[in-house]
Design a protein around this motif. Sequence first.
Motif, mmCIF file in Angstrom:
data_model
loop_
_atom_site.group_PDB
_atom_site.id
_atom_site.type_symbol
_atom_site.label_atom_id
_atom_site.label_comp_id
_atom_site.label_asym_id
_atom_site.label_seq_id
_atom_site.Cartn_x
_atom_site.Cartn_y
_atom_site.Cartn_z
ATOM 1 N N ASP A 84 38.202 48.153 39.070
ATOM 2 C CA ASP A 84 38.973 49.233 38.449
ATOM 3 C C ASP A 84 38.045 50.285 37.860
ATOM 4 O O ASP A 84 38.228 51.484 38.077
ATOM 5 N N ASP A 89 40.089 50.894 44.562
ATOM 6 C CA ASP A 89 41.381 50.237 44.764
ATOM 7 C C ASP A 89 41.263 49.084 45.743
ATOM 8 O O ASP A 89 41.975 48.097 45.647
ATOM 9 N N ARG A 90 40.342 49.232 46.697
ATOM 10 C CA ARG A 90 40.148 48.239 47.757
ATOM 11 C C ARG A 90 38.674 48.267 48.156
ATOM 12 O O ARG A 90 38.082 49.331 48.266
ATOM 13 N N HIS A 110 43.924 38.416 44.148
ATOM 14 C CA HIS A 110 44.024 39.872 44.342
ATOM 15 C C HIS A 110 43.769 40.240 45.810
ATOM 16 O O HIS A 110 42.944 41.113 46.099
ATOM 17 N N ARG A 113 43.420 43.839 47.038
ATOM 18 C CA ARG A 113 42.269 44.627 46.607
ATOM 19 C C ARG A 113 41.090 44.515 47.560
ATOM 20 O O ARG A 113 40.112 45.247 47.416
#
Length: 131
Positions: A84, A89-90, A110, A113
């Motif tokens: 973050d 985001d990925r 996650h 992500r």
Amino acid sequence: MTRTIPPRSETPSGTSYLAMGEGEPLVLIHGVGLRAEAWAAQMADLSATRRVIALDMPGHGGSAPLAPDARLPDFVAWAARTLDELGLDRANLAGHSMGALITGGMAATHPDRLARVALLCGVHRRAPDAA
């Protein structure tokens, strides 16, 4: 061949990291007792085609530690928070040893992500003398 180590940067919560290259992000997490520079050779080669970010795990290198009683879920939360703070985001995520456990935890909790994961030499249930 001489490897150039990029300058250190730090996230707002105190994770120290090295970054070089441009493009699709690849985040690297080392094992216990190491620091981001352990990935120098990989960073030099892989940064030709992507942005490579090597993190110092909490309490290693220049990174702030987690609480003394931190467990694996706390390290996974740290990794998600670090993504973050890096504005990712990925990303692709690779971890070695303890970093592999954190990477596996990110993949389990996650998955949205992560584009790809690599688990290198993950540890599990070490004997007391190895721990």
